[in-house]
Motif scaffolding. Structure first.
Motif, PDB file in Angstrom:
ATOM      1  N   ILE A  84      29.713  28.382  34.276  1.00 19.00           N
ATOM      2  CA  ILE A  84      30.894  29.227  34.499  1.00 19.00           C
ATOM      3  C   ILE A  84      30.466  30.673  34.725  1.00 19.00           C
ATOM      4  O   ILE A  84      30.933  31.356  35.649  1.00 19.00           O
ATOM      5  N   PHE A  85      29.542  31.147  33.896  1.00 17.76           N
ATOM      6  CA  PHE A  85      29.142  32.554  33.966  1.00 17.76           C
ATOM      7  C   PHE A  85      28.328  32.857  35.213  1.00 17.76           C
ATOM      8  O   PHE A  85      28.483  33.929  35.810  1.00 17.76           O
ATOM      9  N   TYR A  86      27.441  31.935  35.642  1.00 17.38           N
ATOM     10  CA  TYR A  86      26.670  32.322  36.815  1.00 17.38           C
ATOM     11  C   TYR A  86      27.436  32.129  38.115  1.00 17.38           C
ATOM     12  O   TYR A  86      27.184  32.843  39.080  1.00 17.38           O
ATOM     13  N   ILE A  87      28.427  31.238  38.146  1.00 14.83           N
ATOM     14  CA  ILE A  87      29.306  31.210  39.318  1.00 14.83           C
ATOM     15  C   ILE A  87      30.172  32.468  39.342  1.00 14.83           C
ATOM     16  O   ILE A  87      30.411  33.064  40.399  1.00 14.83           O
ATOM     17  N   SER A  88      30.628  32.905  38.156  1.00 14.16           N
ATOM     18  CA  SER A  88      31.377  34.162  38.072  1.00 14.16           C
ATOM     19  C   SER A  88      30.526  35.337  38.543  1.00 14.16           C
ATOM     20  O   SER A  88      31.008  36.233  39.250  1.00 14.16           O
ATOM     21  N   GLY A 127      41.116  44.003  45.521  1.00 14.42           N
ATOM     22  CA  GLY A 127      40.033  44.040  44.554  1.00 14.42           C
ATOM     23  C   GLY A 127      40.450  43.522  43.192  1.00 14.42           C
ATOM     24  O   GLY A 127      39.703  42.778  42.540  1.00 14.42           O
ATOM     25  N   GLN A 128      41.660  43.876  42.743  1.00 17.92           N
ATOM     26  CA  GLN A 128      42.148  43.394  41.456  1.00 17.92           C
ATOM     27  C   GLN A 128      42.362  41.888  41.466  1.00 17.92           C
ATOM     28  O   GLN A 128      42.019  41.178  40.509  1.00 17.92           O
ATOM     29  N   ILE A 129      42.923  41.379  42.557  1.00 16.15           N
ATOM     30  CA  ILE A 129      43.122  39.930  42.677  1.00 16.15           C
ATOM     31  C   ILE A 129      41.783  39.202  42.699  1.00 16.15           C
ATOM     32  O   ILE A 129      41.615  38.143  42.076  1.00 16.15           O
ATOM     33  N   ALA A 130      40.803  39.777  43.412  1.00 10.31           N
ATOM     34  CA  ALA A 130      39.475  39.160  43.497  1.00 10.31           C
ATOM     35  C   ALA A 130      38.800  39.089  42.131  1.00 10.31           C
ATOM     36  O   ALA A 130      38.126  38.106  41.812  1.00 10.31           O
ATOM     37  N   ILE A 131      38.984  40.112  41.304  1.00  9.01           N
ATOM     38  CA  ILE A 131      38.400  40.115  39.962  1.00  9.01           C
ATOM     39  C   ILE A 131      39.004  39.005  39.113  1.00  9.01           C
ATOM     40  O   ILE A 131      38.294  38.275  38.401  1.00  9.01           O
ATOM     41  N   ILE A 132      40.331  38.835  39.199  1.00 17.10           N
ATOM     42  CA  ILE A 132      40.992  37.770  38.434  1.00 17.10           C
ATOM     43  C   ILE A 132      40.508  36.399  38.897  1.00 17.10           C
ATOM     44  O   ILE A 132      40.179  35.521  38.083  1.00 17.10           O
ATOM     45  N   LEU A 133      40.432  36.210  40.214  1.00 15.96           N
ATOM     46  CA  LEU A 133      39.990  34.916  40.749  1.00 15.96           C
ATOM     47  C   LEU A 133      38.527  34.637  40.426  1.00 15.96           C
ATOM     48  O   LEU A 133      38.138  33.482  40.245  1.00 15.96           O
ATOM     49  N   SER A 134      37.716  35.691  40.353  1.00 17.42           N
ATOM     50  CA  SER A 134      36.294  35.503  40.037  1.00 17.42           C
ATOM     51  C   SER A 134      36.092  34.961  38.631  1.00 17.42           C
ATOM     52  O   SER A 134      35.062  34.334  38.352  1.00 17.42           O
ATOM     53  N   LEU A 136      38.757  33.134  37.074  1.00 15.79           N
ATOM     54  CA  LEU A 136      39.586  31.939  36.959  1.00 15.79           C
ATOM     55  C   LEU A 136      38.995  30.742  37.701  1.00 15.79           C
ATOM     56  O   LEU A 136      38.992  29.614  37.187  1.00 15.79           O
ATOM     57  N   ILE A 137      38.474  30.957  38.898  1.00  8.86           N
ATOM     58  CA  ILE A 137      37.971  29.852  39.721  1.00  8.86           C
ATOM     59  C   ILE A 137      36.824  29.099  39.037  1.00  8.86           C
ATOM     60  O   ILE A 137      36.852  27.857  38.973  1.00  8.86           O
ATOM     61  N   PRO A 138      35.776  29.774  38.504  1.00  8.33           N
ATOM     62  CA  PRO A 138      34.704  29.022  37.828  1.00  8.33           C
ATOM     63  C   PRO A 138      35.205  28.212  36.640  1.00  8.33           C
ATOM     64  O   PRO A 138      34.743  27.087  36.409  1.00  8.33           O
ATOM     65  N   LEU A 139      36.157  28.771  35.899  1.00 11.00           N
ATOM     66  CA  LEU A 139      36.701  28.037  34.754  1.00 11.00           C
ATOM     67  C   LEU A 139      37.421  26.772  35.202  1.00 11.00           C
ATOM     68  O   LEU A 139      37.232  25.692  34.615  1.00 11.00           O
TER      69      LEU A 139
END
Length: 350
Positions: A84-88, A127-134, A136-139
């Motif tokens: 999760i962390f390295y995909i993030s 940028g804010q949306i990208a941070i949230i998705l970064s 959420l997506i790996p999880l």
């Protein structure tokens, strides 16, 4: 084997350095109170992801060779959490480089005496949306590994001796003899995790390369531009361009050996001397992302202050005529040097 003992200690040392590096960068950002800056926010989350990943690597290295209760379960879940962390970190790296590129592009547009407030607002929102998705997506991608893997007891279905120090342990040849483990589910989850890792890396690398090419094109336009920019503005632009170049290099140096190892293991599952060499190289590089990212930021910050002070000193000590002569004679030098000379001369004249 002695190789795996060496890998354990290499991973322990590099993970410790990575934790120190990412912690130092986080502490610097918090101390400077710049964590809410649009540019620094993705870097802050990238460093935080590097810190958590380094802690996972560190715990795994400490667990290797010890007799801990439910060690198999702990190692299996630590591997999933680490993924999760390295995909993030892949996504945060792309996000940070994208923001640097957008800032470089915005400065180029502003240099053309145009203002685009809606574009700036749009960039911040994206940028804010990208941070949230970064985050959420790996999880979401790793939920099947947690749920199905633990339900099927896949921690019994892999070679356990080196699980805690290897990113991916292939399904054991003796898995069919373990009635408590569902071999088909566990094998599917293994290749699922491997596919997610390779796909996320390749997509991130492709995006980074595209952004890098675009940023280099913009920087060349800046260098060839005849407009008036102050020396500090040129220092900022130069450092942003450096970061756009160096963060991809750090990204590839960290994860390139791991990707090569995964591809080799897909073609040749049995361990060979090539596998062992790649295991050692992976332990050196994959665990050091926090350290390298901290080093890139610290080195570029040092260059920024040095470049800015040098430009100010040059502007304070030289006459306008001497500055213009210096610009004329420096046309054959490095583009950045001639540009700084020109920016300094104009600021002195004004």
């Amino acid at each position: 084997m002695e190789v795996f003992s060496a890998i354990q200690w290499i991973q322990f040392v590099m993970a410790t350095l990575s934790v120190i590096g990412s912690s130092s960068l986080i502490a610097y950002i918090v101390f400077q109170n710049i964590q809410k800056s649009p540019e620094i926010r993705p870097l802050f989350y990238l460093s935080f992801s590097d810190l958590l990943l380094g802690i996972c690597w560190l715990i795994e290295a400490l667990l290797y060779g010890t007799s801990v209760v439910n060690k198999d379960i702990v190692c299996y879940n630590l591997q999933a959490v680490g993924q999760i962390f390295y995909i993030s970190s892949f996504l945060y790296t792309v996000n940070y480089i994208w923001y640097l590129y957008k800032e470089l592009r915005m400065k180029h547009k502003l240099h053309g005496q145009s203002t685009f407030p809606p574009v700036i607002d749009y960039t911040c929102q994206v940028g804010q949306i990208a941070i949230i998705l970064s985050s959420l997506i790996p999880l979401l991608l790793m939920i099947p590994v947690f749920c199905l893997g633990n339900a099927s007891e896949c921690f019994h279905n892999f070679s356990q001796s080196h699980r805690c120090i290897l990113m991916y342990s292939p399904p054991s040849a003796m898995a069919e003899l373990l009635p408590s483990a569902d071999a088909s589910v566990c094998s599917t989850l293994y290749f699922y995790g491997l596919t997610i890792f390779l796909a996320s890396f390749l997509l991130s690398l492709l995006t980074i390369v595209v952004l890098l090419i675009q940023a280099q094109t913009l920087y060349k336009k800046f260098v060839k531009s005849t407009g008036f920019l102050g020396s500090e503005q040129w220092a900022v632009i130069h450092i942003m361009e450096q970061r756009v170049r160096f963060y991809p290099v750090a990204f590839f140096c960290c994860w390139g050996p791991a990707v090569i190892l995964m591809i080799v293991k897909l073609t040749k599952p049995q361990d060979t001397k090539l596998h062992m060499a790649l295991y050692v190289l992976q332990a050196l590089t994959a665990s050091s992302q926090g350290l390298l990212n901290c080093g890139v930021y610290g080195w570029t910050q040092y260059n920024f202050y040095h470049l800015k002070q040098e430009a100010r000193r040059d502007a304070d000590t030289q006459t306008p005529l001497l500055c213009s002569q210096k610009r004329f004679y420096s046309r054959g030098l490095h583009p950045l040097e001639s540009t700084l000379a020109f920016a300094t001369s104009t600021s002195t004249i004004l």
